[in-house]
Every structure is written in C-alpha cells, then in structure tokens.
Design an enzyme around this catalytic site. Sequence first.
Site, PDB file in Angstrom:
ATOM      1  N   THR A   1      -0.518  -2.777  10.738  1.00 51.47           N
ATOM      2  CA  THR A   1      -1.428  -3.248   9.699  1.00 51.47           C
ATOM      3  C   THR A   1      -0.595  -3.565   8.468  1.00 51.47           C
ATOM      4  O   THR A   1       0.615  -3.303   8.432  1.00 51.47           O
ATOM      5  CB  THR A   1      -2.467  -2.170   9.327  1.00 51.47           C
TER       6      THR A   1
ATOM      7  N   ASP B   1     -16.956   0.957  -4.577  1.00 50.95           N
ATOM      8  CA  ASP B   1     -15.770   1.548  -5.182  1.00 50.95           C
ATOM      9  C   ASP B   1     -15.823   3.024  -4.811  1.00 50.95           C
ATOM     10  O   ASP B   1     -16.650   3.777  -5.332  1.00 50.95           O
ATOM     11  CB  ASP B   1     -15.796   1.356  -6.696  1.00 50.95           C
ATOM     12  N   VAL B   2     -14.974   3.444  -3.890  1.00 56.49           N
ATOM     13  CA  VAL B   2     -15.076   4.797  -3.347  1.00 56.49           C
ATOM     14  C   VAL B   2     -14.774   5.876  -4.379  1.00 56.49           C
ATOM     15  O   VAL B   2     -15.036   7.059  -4.122  1.00 56.49           O
ATOM     16  CB  VAL B   2     -14.153   4.968  -2.120  1.00 56.49           C
TER      17      VAL B   2
ATOM     18  N   LYS C   1      -2.565  12.870   2.051  1.00 55.68           N
ATOM     19  CA  LYS C   1      -3.079  12.928   3.420  1.00 55.68           C
ATOM     20  C   LYS C   1      -3.128  14.361   3.941  1.00 55.68           C
ATOM     21  O   LYS C   1      -3.985  14.698   4.758  1.00 55.68           O
ATOM     22  CB  LYS C   1      -2.222  12.041   4.326  1.00 55.68           C
TER      23      LYS C   1
ATOM     24  N   ILE D   1       0.992   2.174  12.394  1.00 58.14           N
ATOM     25  CA  ILE D   1       0.054   1.209  12.967  1.00 58.14           C
ATOM     26  C   ILE D   1       0.377  -0.190  12.442  1.00 58.14           C
ATOM     27  O   ILE D   1       0.772  -0.350  11.287  1.00 58.14           O
ATOM     28  CB  ILE D   1      -1.408   1.572  12.613  1.00 58.14           C
TER      29      ILE D   1
ATOM     30  N   TYR E   1       2.285  10.113  -1.003  1.00 58.55           N
ATOM     31  CA  TYR E   1       1.322   9.634  -0.014  1.00 58.55           C
ATOM     32  C   TYR E   1       1.003  10.756   0.980  1.00 58.55           C
ATOM     33  O   TYR E   1      -0.166  11.049   1.250  1.00 58.55           O
ATOM     34  CB  TYR E   1       1.883   8.428   0.723  1.00 58.55           C
TER      35      TYR E   1
END
Length: 273
Positions: free
Chosen positions: A202, A69-70, A169, A200, A165
């Site tokens: 994903t 769990d970061v 970043k 990307i 978001y």
Amino acid sequence: MNKELSVFGLEGKVAVVTGAGTGIGEACARLFAKAGAAVMLSDINREACERIAADLNEQGLQARAMRLDVTSEADWAELKTALQGWKNRWDVLLNNAGIYIGGMLEDNTIAQVSKINQINIESVFLGTRTAAESMKPGSTFGRGGSIINLSSIAGLVGVPGHSIYGATKGAVRSLSKHSAVEFAKFGYGVRVNSLHPGLIETSMGDQALQEFVDIGVVANVDEAAALLKSAMIPMGRLGNVKDIAYAALFLASDASSYVTGIELTVDGGFCAA
C-alpha cells in the site's frame, strides 16, 4: 451457502470502516459488502468513499459514504446519528484510519509525536468508546458487536526508524486488550481484537520501505523489499490488502464469536522468525 459456512458471512449486519477511501480500508469495506453487510465507508476524504460506495451499490450491494474526522468527537456523534437514520443498526467497527511517521527517535519531534498520537491512538479510543456505548444492551442499537482495531507488527516487535509509529500501534494493542476484558466482564456483548499487518503493498507500506532507505539500512526501496522478502519474511513475499481484509472478515463475523482480546498477526511469518 452451506449453513456451517454461513457464519463467515455478514448478512444483515451493519459495518463501519474508517479510512475506507484507500488501501486496507477500501479492501475491507469492499469485502464486508460482498459478505452481505451494509457498509458505511468513512474517511476524511469523502469523495473517495463516495466513488467506492457508488461502485458497490451498482453491484447490488449496500454502501454509504460520509466524511469522518476520526479525531473529532462531534464527527463520531454524527456517524452514530447517520447509522440511526440509515439502518438503525451497528454491528461492526473497523478502526482502520491512521498515519505513518518514521524517522530515528533522536530526530523525531514532539509535534510529530502529538500528531501521530492523535490520529493513531486517540481516534481508536473515540471509535471504540462510541461503538461500545452504542452496541451494549439497552443502548441505541443494543445488539452487541465486533470492534477491530488496526495495529501493526511494529506494535509487537522493534523496527529501526519506527519508534513513534510503533509506540502508537503498541498502544492500540493494549487498548484493545483492556477494553475487550472490560466489555466482556460487564456483559456488553462487544468483542474487541487488534489486527497486526506486516509489510503490505500500500502507499503506507511504500513509506515504510522508504524509511529503511532514509535511515541508511539499504540503498533503495527495491533493495529494502528484497531484503524483507529474502531474509525477514519466511513466506517470501509482501502482503496485499486482501490478506488483511479476509482476516478482518473473520473477526467481524460470527465465526469469531468466542474470540476477544487477541492480536491477529498477518505478516507472512515475520514475527515468528
């Protein structure tokens, strides 16, 4: 391998990849292992990492999996202990784990902001701090190393529906620059760079495309992709996970030994247009 080209390999190094259970994280973990590194795949979804690690080990490569769990300081401490017990070495950290939350700014909530900050910013701080204090001279591992922080082109340019978001970043970019200078000035031997993917292919990329639909820019996801490829991405295609993995390999390898504090943009020319 030609000796000149061997600097692009990771032979003998130990790399940690967060969010390694899928997408960009998985692609980077696989490439790092193929380049010679012993890779610790970490993710909140340990089962996914275990499947990937088993596949890599069957190929004669070196990999292990662990749940991480970061956002947990305790989990980062456990990671450090696991590395001591496995290879007693740590050379590369790819802070890849993150989430996407879109929406028009006036519709975003403080709860969303708190959640995305915790996962996209605080976790990068924890990972960077843990790696640096473990890699610097006189520390647990003491060999120096490379930290790669996954950001986004949304951390460089404004995009409708991506405010919170993009803010996270942008913070990743800034944290990477400040820590890169700090670690260099104080002789840590630890390089820090941020990596900025464009759109990307994903599941997170799909979310970003859907956001353009949700805010009314286009009628459907196919139209969103077509608009990006025809009008916003000079190379005329969306990126794939290998595009990012090879850029990460460069930053992880000794080929980038004089590179720190940069933002490496991999976006098909989006930010240049």
